[in-house]
Design an enzyme around this catalytic site. Structure first.
Site, PDB file in Angstrom:
ATOM      1  N   LYS A  73      -5.367   5.572  -7.421  1.00  0.00           N
ATOM      2  CA  LYS A  73      -5.070   6.993  -7.680  1.00  0.00           C
ATOM      3  C   LYS A  73      -5.068   7.280  -9.179  1.00  0.00           C
ATOM      4  CE  LYS A  73      -2.555   7.542  -3.385  1.00  0.00           C
ATOM      5  NZ  LYS A  73      -1.295   7.410  -2.717  1.00  0.00           N
ATOM      6  N   LEU A 129       0.879  -1.175   0.000  1.00  0.00           N
ATOM      7  CA  LEU A 129       0.000   0.000   0.000  1.00  0.00           C
ATOM      8  C   LEU A 129       0.913   1.220   0.000  1.00  0.00           C
ATOM      9  CD1 LEU A 129      -2.671  -1.050   2.691  1.00  0.00           C
ATOM     10  CD2 LEU A 129      -2.977  -0.964   0.200  1.00  0.00           C
ATOM     11  N   ASP A 130       0.415   2.309  -0.593  1.00  0.00           N
ATOM     12  CA  ASP A 130       1.215   3.536  -0.626  1.00  0.00           C
ATOM     13  C   ASP A 130       1.454   4.061   0.786  1.00  0.00           C
ATOM     14  OD1 ASP A 130       1.130   3.411  -3.374  1.00  0.00           O
ATOM     15  OD2 ASP A 130      -0.588   4.776  -3.531  1.00  0.00           O
ATOM     16  N   GLN A 131       2.410   4.897   0.901  1.00  0.00           N
ATOM     17  CA  GLN A 131       2.777   5.519   2.184  1.00  0.00           C
ATOM     18  C   GLN A 131       1.560   6.137   2.871  1.00  0.00           C
ATOM     19  OE1 GLN A 131       2.628   8.976   3.711  1.00  0.00           O
ATOM     20  NE2 GLN A 131       3.030   9.479   1.577  1.00  0.00           N
ATOM     21  N   HIS A 157      -0.141   2.204  -7.855  1.00  0.00           N
ATOM     22  CA  HIS A 157      -0.990   3.403  -7.662  1.00  0.00           C
ATOM     23  C   HIS A 157      -2.334   3.285  -8.400  1.00  0.00           C
ATOM     24  CE1 HIS A 157       2.133   5.350  -5.541  1.00  0.00           C
ATOM     25  NE2 HIS A 157       2.740   5.957  -6.528  1.00  0.00           N
TER      26      HIS A 157
END
Ligand code: URA
Length: 240
Positions: A195, A109-111, A192
């Site tokens: 997004k 998962l992204d930051q 991503h």
């Protein structure tokens, strides 16, 4: 299994370190201190204490973490603390094929993304969960910058083209949950992806939270930063 091997396979250090912990009286089983490193125990349902800390024996480790914002899913993070710092040392030190490897995140998962993250030391499980062939649905609660409308939902369901691949990617399910809230289900996990999909319909992700993988829902009582073992029912829910 011998007590020193039990500790070794659970990630408490080399066999020598584990034997040392036992001989120093730092290991107890069922509340009783054990000083014989070679004593045999049945590992099924075994729990023991090391330096006062309770530990359940798990032949393979499967766990869930409520990933907090501002953490990286990398062993060698570049900017933010690693999610692995949220786990106790034995989980990071479990031996694998003779080497110290520990558990690995099942995908990343992204930051800034929060929510349900699985970790395991079972390579086949990681492969199965990440394989696009298995179509494990992942549900994301998305907060968007701009209000949502039905035409954006329609496009996300029909498929949008991302810049690195001419093949459209589509949401398996998509529903508006508020003026700027979307519940999006994906069965693949491109970089991503959420997004980029929202950007492709001229919106923007302001907040992203993964609430479910397969039939496994992030429990409401698991606070950000906390982890817990997956039980048999959780593993069955993942298989759908
Ligand atoms: N999609 C994203 O864009 N980010 C994540 O962290 C997960 C899915």
């Amino acid at each position: 299994m011998q007590l020193q091997d039990i500790l070794f396979f659970q990630g408490f250090g080399t066999r020598r370190v584990c034997a040392g912990l036992i001989q120093q009286g730092l290991v107890a089983v069922g509340g009783e201190v054990q000083t014989d490193a070679g004593a045999d125990f049945d590992t099924a349902g075994l729990s023991f204490q090391v330096q006062g800390r309770e530990w359940e024996f798990h032949e393979k480790a499967y766990l869930m973490l409520h990933k907090p914002a501002g953490t990286e899913c990398s062993q060698k993070p570049s900017t933010y603390p690693s999610i692995y710092t949220l786990l106790p040392a034995p989980l990071r030190q479990r031996p694998q094929k003779g080497a110290v490897q520990g558990v690995q995140a099942v995908g990343r998962l992204d930051q800034d993304t929060t929510g349900l993250l699985l970790l395991t030391d079972d390579g086949q499980f990681i492969h199965r969960m990440n394989s696009p062939r298995h179509h494990v649905p992942k549900v994301y609660e998305v907060t968007t910058r701009h209000p949502l409308d039905d035409s954006q939902v329609k496009r996300l369901l029909e498929g949008v083209v991302l810049e690195d691949d001419p093949k459209p990617v589509r949401a398996a399910a998509c529903e508006i949950a508020g003026e700027r809230q979307l519940r999006l289900t994906l069965t693949e996990g491109k970089y991503h992806q959420v997004k980029r999909m929202l950007a492709a319909v001229s919106n923007r992700v302001e907040g992203l939270h993964r609430s479910r993988i397969g039939g496994l829902v992030l429990p409401a009582d698991l606070a950000p930063g906390q982890w817990r073992w997956l039980n048999d029912a959780d593993l069955a829910a993942l298989k759908g």
